[in-house]
Scaffold this motif. Structure first.
Motif, PDB file in Angstrom:
ATOM      1  N   PRO A   1      -9.620  -9.941   8.481  1.00  9.46           N
ATOM      2  CA  PRO A   1      -8.862 -11.098   8.974  1.00  9.46           C
ATOM      3  C   PRO A   1      -7.422 -10.753   9.391  1.00  9.46           C
ATOM      4  O   PRO A   1      -6.780 -11.532  10.073  1.00  9.46           O
ATOM      5  CB  PRO A   1      -8.859 -12.064   7.781  1.00  9.46           C
ATOM      6  CG  PRO A   1      -9.185 -11.249   6.592  1.00  9.46           C
ATOM      7  CD  PRO A   1      -9.971 -10.071   7.062  1.00  9.46           C
ATOM      8  N   PHE A   2      -6.942  -9.564   9.002  1.00 12.54           N
ATOM      9  CA  PHE A   2      -5.547  -9.222   9.284  1.00 12.54           C
ATOM     10  C   PHE A   2      -5.390  -8.400  10.571  1.00 12.54           C
ATOM     11  O   PHE A   2      -4.438  -8.570  11.303  1.00 12.54           O
ATOM     12  CB  PHE A   2      -4.949  -8.464   8.091  1.00 12.54           C
ATOM     13  CG  PHE A   2      -5.125  -9.214   6.817  1.00 12.54           C
ATOM     14  CD1 PHE A   2      -4.352 -10.325   6.542  1.00 12.54           C
ATOM     15  CD2 PHE A   2      -6.115  -8.858   5.904  1.00 12.54           C
ATOM     16  CE1 PHE A   2      -4.544 -11.049   5.388  1.00 12.54           C
ATOM     17  CE2 PHE A   2      -6.308  -9.579   4.737  1.00 12.54           C
ATOM     18  CZ  PHE A   2      -5.526 -10.678   4.483  1.00 12.54           C
TER      19      PHE A   2
ATOM     20  N   ARG B   1       0.844  -1.202   0.000  1.00 12.45           N
ATOM     21  CA  ARG B   1       0.000   0.000   0.000  1.00 12.45           C
ATOM     22  C   ARG B   1       0.883   1.257   0.000  1.00 12.45           C
ATOM     23  O   ARG B   1       0.612   2.202  -0.727  1.00 12.45           O
ATOM     24  CB  ARG B   1      -0.903  -0.034   1.231  1.00 12.45           C
ATOM     25  CG  ARG B   1      -2.042   0.974   1.204  1.00 12.45           C
ATOM     26  CD  ARG B   1      -2.710   1.041   2.557  1.00 12.45           C
ATOM     27  NE  ARG B   1      -1.721   1.295   3.609  1.00 12.45           N
ATOM     28  CZ  ARG B   1      -1.903   1.016   4.895  1.00 12.45           C
ATOM     29  NH1 ARG B   1      -3.004   0.428   5.296  1.00 12.45           N
ATOM     30  NH2 ARG B   1      -0.975   1.288   5.790  1.00 12.45           N
TER      31      ARG B   1
ATOM     32  N   GLN C   1      -8.455   0.316   8.735  1.00  8.64           N
ATOM     33  CA  GLN C   1      -7.127   0.272   9.352  1.00  8.64           C
ATOM     34  C   GLN C   1      -6.054  -0.122   8.332  1.00  8.64           C
ATOM     35  O   GLN C   1      -5.049   0.563   8.161  1.00  8.64           O
ATOM     36  CB  GLN C   1      -7.160  -0.745  10.509  1.00  8.64           C
ATOM     37  CG  GLN C   1      -5.893  -0.836  11.314  1.00  8.64           C
ATOM     38  CD  GLN C   1      -5.604   0.436  12.097  1.00  8.64           C
ATOM     39  OE1 GLN C   1      -6.503   1.178  12.482  1.00  8.64           O
ATOM     40  NE2 GLN C   1      -4.323   0.705  12.291  1.00  8.64           N
ATOM     41  N   CYS C   2      -6.287  -1.249   7.629  1.00 14.72           N
ATOM     42  CA  CYS C   2      -5.278  -1.756   6.671  1.00 14.72           C
ATOM     43  C   CYS C   2      -5.416  -1.107   5.289  1.00 14.72           C
ATOM     44  O   CYS C   2      -4.492  -1.173   4.496  1.00 14.72           O
ATOM     45  CB  CYS C   2      -5.418  -3.264   6.473  1.00 14.72           C
ATOM     46  SG  CYS C   2      -5.428  -4.234   7.947  1.00 14.72           S
TER      47      CYS C   2
ATOM     48  N   LEU D   1     -13.088  -8.526  -0.563  1.00  7.45           N
ATOM     49  CA  LEU D   1     -14.058  -8.867  -1.604  1.00  7.45           C
ATOM     50  C   LEU D   1     -15.233  -9.683  -1.083  1.00  7.45           C
ATOM     51  O   LEU D   1     -16.314  -9.640  -1.632  1.00  7.45           O
ATOM     52  CB  LEU D   1     -13.369  -9.605  -2.750  1.00  7.45           C
ATOM     53  CG  LEU D   1     -12.368  -8.793  -3.563  1.00  7.45           C
ATOM     54  CD1 LEU D   1     -11.658  -9.666  -4.580  1.00  7.45           C
ATOM     55  CD2 LEU D   1     -13.032  -7.632  -4.270  1.00  7.45           C
TER      56      LEU D   1
ATOM     57  N   GLY E   1     -17.385  -9.706   5.347  1.00  6.11           N
ATOM     58  CA  GLY E   1     -17.049 -10.298   6.644  1.00  6.11           C
ATOM     59  C   GLY E   1     -17.266  -9.310   7.774  1.00  6.11           C
ATOM     60  O   GLY E   1     -17.386  -8.098   7.543  1.00  6.11           O
TER      61      GLY E   1
ATOM     62  N   VAL F   1      -4.730  -3.036  -2.997  1.00  3.57           N
ATOM     63  CA  VAL F   1      -4.827  -4.469  -2.679  1.00  3.57           C
ATOM     64  C   VAL F   1      -6.275  -4.847  -2.373  1.00  3.57           C
ATOM     65  O   VAL F   1      -6.927  -4.208  -1.539  1.00  3.57           O
ATOM     66  CB  VAL F   1      -3.949  -4.819  -1.451  1.00  3.57           C
ATOM     67  CG1 VAL F   1      -3.993  -6.315  -1.175  1.00  3.57           C
ATOM     68  CG2 VAL F   1      -2.520  -4.341  -1.637  1.00  3.57           C
TER      69      VAL F   1
ATOM     70  N   ILE G   1      -7.310  -2.323   3.041  1.00  5.68           N
ATOM     71  CA  ILE G   1      -7.467  -3.435   2.102  1.00  5.68           C
ATOM     72  C   ILE G   1      -8.944  -3.617   1.748  1.00  5.68           C
ATOM     73  O   ILE G   1      -9.804  -3.536   2.627  1.00  5.68           O
ATOM     74  CB  ILE G   1      -6.915  -4.749   2.725  1.00  5.68           C
ATOM     75  CG1 ILE G   1      -5.413  -4.628   2.936  1.00  5.68           C
ATOM     76  CG2 ILE G   1      -7.237  -5.956   1.874  1.00  5.68           C
ATOM     77  CD1 ILE G   1      -4.845  -5.741   3.781  1.00  5.68           C
ATOM     78  N   ILE G   2      -9.193  -3.899   0.492  1.00 10.29           N
ATOM     79  CA  ILE G   2     -10.559  -4.182   0.064  1.00 10.29           C
ATOM     80  C   ILE G   2     -10.848  -5.653   0.350  1.00 10.29           C
ATOM     81  O   ILE G   2     -10.067  -6.530  -0.038  1.00 10.29           O
ATOM     82  CB  ILE G   2     -10.725  -3.888  -1.448  1.00 10.29           C
ATOM     83  CG1 ILE G   2     -10.477  -2.409  -1.716  1.00 10.29           C
ATOM     84  CG2 ILE G   2     -12.098  -4.320  -1.944  1.00 10.29           C
ATOM     85  CD1 ILE G   2     -10.047  -2.093  -3.120  1.00 10.29           C
TER      86      ILE G   2
END
Lengths: 428, 254
Positions: free
Chosen positions: B42-43, A413, B29-30, B35, B38, A419, B32-33
């Motif tokens: 998970p991270f 990132r 926070q991350c 897909l 949830g 991502v 991240i998308i």
């Protein structure tokens, strides 16, 4: 007319790499890899079964069963019914029982829009698996969408090689230096809380190819070096907390030998090289780690070193004193050596490369995926495949804690890579 | 050709309607998308945020909708439960036997045979279910373990010689019969059982040696056992012709 005499089933010896897999394969360490693709529509099981049967008739090396001899394992042509195409009902890369599945060493499954090919590594490596998988997809799409037949012939692709030579033996040259081949010193093992026994977690990371390429270019490294370097850095930051460590992080990277030896074999033909990072001071920067890994990989990917590894591997197989030892004793010895050296690797990251489909088929296929099963001492592995504009990196793991991947994605990132992630739901 | 009946049935079933696709989310926070959406990332375990329609359609365009997986955990739980149930029943039977033995016939410890039988049964069940080997291999191991088990049982109950004299030759004869029927049933691969037959011949020869060495009093069954196995092996080799030569060549390649 007299009935035609039945031909004796063909047989062949296992290639050098394949000799290891039947010995070490277990439920928890299946040595099965998966290549899959998602289509634009749900999979038609009947068309898929028909496609498998048609394609399989051309691929003798996929129609083999594994048999034990007194001194060696060997493959024998399997005369049983072709394996059934089933809906996915197990974790990816789960063990292929050699006495079930009509004794075939691969399976084709589907789930919704996805078609999976799972292959026991003794049969072939990712290259061979991909050749078969692409033909399976082509055939399936021809059956499912007959309009393709207006521009394509209903037969396997011309130009592909169905070569079954043992390229290890063919290209074996006695090497002077075996010490350079493999180093089996202990490496960092990724430990931590694990998922419930028998559970395999899968994380697919969707990465725009252009952004990844730009990020690698920024540091003057190749895409592969960038991926491995970022992964090693994430392990260093999360697992070692940026501390000094005498035990290195060792990420294995398989190298396809076909281009180095002008081989087209459908059997295994690869060797492993090691991306080793030993933190000798505190707080290496991301860039430093990337360059250490890039240099380490660069120094090993040359014909001389690859030949050293190849000849070291083959020399044991050719040893006239080892050959007549009964198989059960060889198995004990191989298992012992494997277990003694297994903890020399932290993880494995493989790049299957860029997959290209012929123009009439391409619109029907959305994504390609590749994934690896677990090995002793390696609780997380990665496999990359690029198709169209997307690079999909799939991590398979038995670890419950994904903080290494959190750092891995944070690095991407920060380099401007968007991502997207998808899992098989075991962390929910 | 592969069984098409099941595949056909599945294909003839109306294509299942697309399952409700879980909404695409993004971890604040991350970054991240996710897909498949949830409840948490998970991270980092942060609660992800929903995305507006425009962003979702752009994400779908860029990355697709992911690839959902079936729920495997349910199947695994069932298999584990079945094995545990069998183990529980076996333990209950053994415990009951020991209790009955202790109360009614404390002078003869017959319940130890029940205990040994249960352990043997469970180990073999586990071996047959989990171990990855062909029939010939499994039968070979079964015969070998049975011989060992019977020999030990005889040894531990006074070493009267009944195992070598009667039971072990009977097991080998039974093995001959099993191999014979397997060869008939699996005619296209009858040569697969050749190694097993050779191993039984070797086991028979060992017992014959023990007979001549004076360890066995009554050798009638031993003689019958070695005679039947030898004739069977000889017939297989002579009538097997090229198939046997090929099988031996492959099995013994160095």
């Amino acid at each position: 007319m007299s009935p035609k005499k039945k031909k004796l089933p063909a047989w062949e010896k296992l290639d050098n790499t394949a000799l290891l897999f039947p010995v070490i394969a277990t439920e928890g360490m299946s040595n099965v890899y998966r290549i899959s693709a998602t289509l634009t529509e749900e999979v038609d099981p009947q068309a898929l079964a028909e496609a498998q049967d048609k394609v399989l008739s051309h691929f003798l090396n996929f129609r083999m069963r594994l048999r034990s001899g007194v001194f060696w394992y060997y493959f024998e042509e399997n005369d049983m019914k072709y394996p059934e195409v089933k809906e996915e009902n197990d974790f990816p890369g789960s063990y292929i029982n050699k006495s079930k599945n009509n004794q075939y060493l691969f399976r084709v499954t589907y789930y919704k829009k996805r078609i999976n090919l799972e292959v026991f590594h003794a049969l072939t490596d990712g290259f061979g698996g991909l050749v078969f998988f692409k033909e399976l997809l082509y055939q399936y799409l021809r059956i499912r969408y007959p309009e393709i037949l207006n521009v394509e012939k209903d037969q396997i692709s011309s130009g592909i090689f169905l070569d079954k030579e043992d390229s290890y033996l063919r290209n074996f040259k006695q090497s002077k230096d075996h010490s350079a081949a493999y180093k089996s010193k202990k490496a960092i093992t990724l430990k931590g809380e694990k998922l419930p026994n028998g559970t395999m977690g899968v994380i697919h990371c969707y990465l725009p190819f252009v952004e990844m390429k730009a990020a690698a270019k920024k540091y003057g490294v190749t895409l592969n070096q960038f991926l491995v370097g970022t992964y090693v850095y994430a392990i260093y930051k999360e697992y070692l907390r940026g501390d000094v460590s005498k035990t290195p992080i060792n990420c294995c990277v398989p190298v396809d030998l076909r281009s180095y030896y002008n081989s087209h074999t459908l059997k295994n033909f690869f060797v492993m090289i090691s991306a080793i990072f030993r933190p000798e001071k505190e707080d290496y920067s991301y860039e430093e780690v990337l360059h250490i890994i890039a240099d380490c990989l660069k120094s090993q990917i040359n014909p001389e070193h690859l030949n050293d590894i190849l000849s070291y591997n083959v020399s044991n197989e050719k040893n006239k004193f080892l050959r007549p030892i009964p198989l059960f004793l060889k198995n004990i010895a191989i298992r012992h050596v494997y277990e003694a050296t297994a903890f020399g690797t932290t993880s494995t990251l493989t790049n299957v490369g860029k997959v290209e489909l012929r123009e009439p088929y391409e619109p029907y296929v959305e994504h390609f995926y590749a994934m690896l099963s677990m090995s002793k001492g390696q609780n997380m592995k990665g496999a990359v495949v690029t198709y169209k504009d997307t690079m999909i990196l799939t991590f398979s793991t038995i670890l419950a804690d994904l903080s290494i991947l959190r750092t891995f994605f944070a690095c991407l990132r920060d380099e401007g890579v968007h991502v997207a992630v998808d899992t098989n739901g075991v962390w929910e | 050709m592969s069984k098409k009946t099941k595949a056909e049935k599945k294909s003839n079933k109306k294509m299942q309607p697309e399952e409700t696709v879980r909404s695409i989310k993004k971890c604040p926070q991350c970054g991240i998308i996710l897909l498949q959406g949830g409840d948490t990332c998970p991270f980092c375990h942060c609660v992800p945020e929903d995305q507006d329609e425009e962003t979702v359609s752009q994400i779908k365009k860029d990355f697709g909708q992911g690839a959902p997986y079936p729920d495997i955990m349910k199947k695994q739980r069932l298999v584990r439960f079945a094995l545990r149930l069998i183990l529980f029943i076996m333990i209950m039977i053994t415990a009951t036997s020991i209790a009955l033995n202790f109360v009614f016939t404390p002078s003869i410890w017959w319940s130890l045979i029940v205990l040994a039988g249960m352990i043997y049964g469970y180990v073999m069940l586990d071996y047959w279910i989990k171990h990855d080997a062909g029939f010939a291999n499994k039968i070979g191991v079964q015969i070998f373990v049975s011989i060992l088990f019977i020999f030990l049982a005889d040894y531990l109950t006074g070493n009267r010689g009944w195992a070598l004299q009667w039971v072990i030759p009977s097991i080998i004869l039974f093995g001959d019969a099993v191999v014979f029927f397997l060869m008939l049933l699996n005619r296209s691969r009858w040569t697969s059982y050749l190694l097993l037959l050779i191993l039984m011949e070797i086991a028979g020869a060992v017992i014959l040696f023990l007979l001549f060495a004076g360890y066995i009093q009554n050798g009638i069954l031993v003689i019958i056992c070695i005679a039947v196995t030898s004739v069977f092996l000889l017939a297989t080799v002579i009538f097997g012709d090229a198939k046997i030569t090929t099988e031996l060549k492959r099995r013994f390649h160095i």
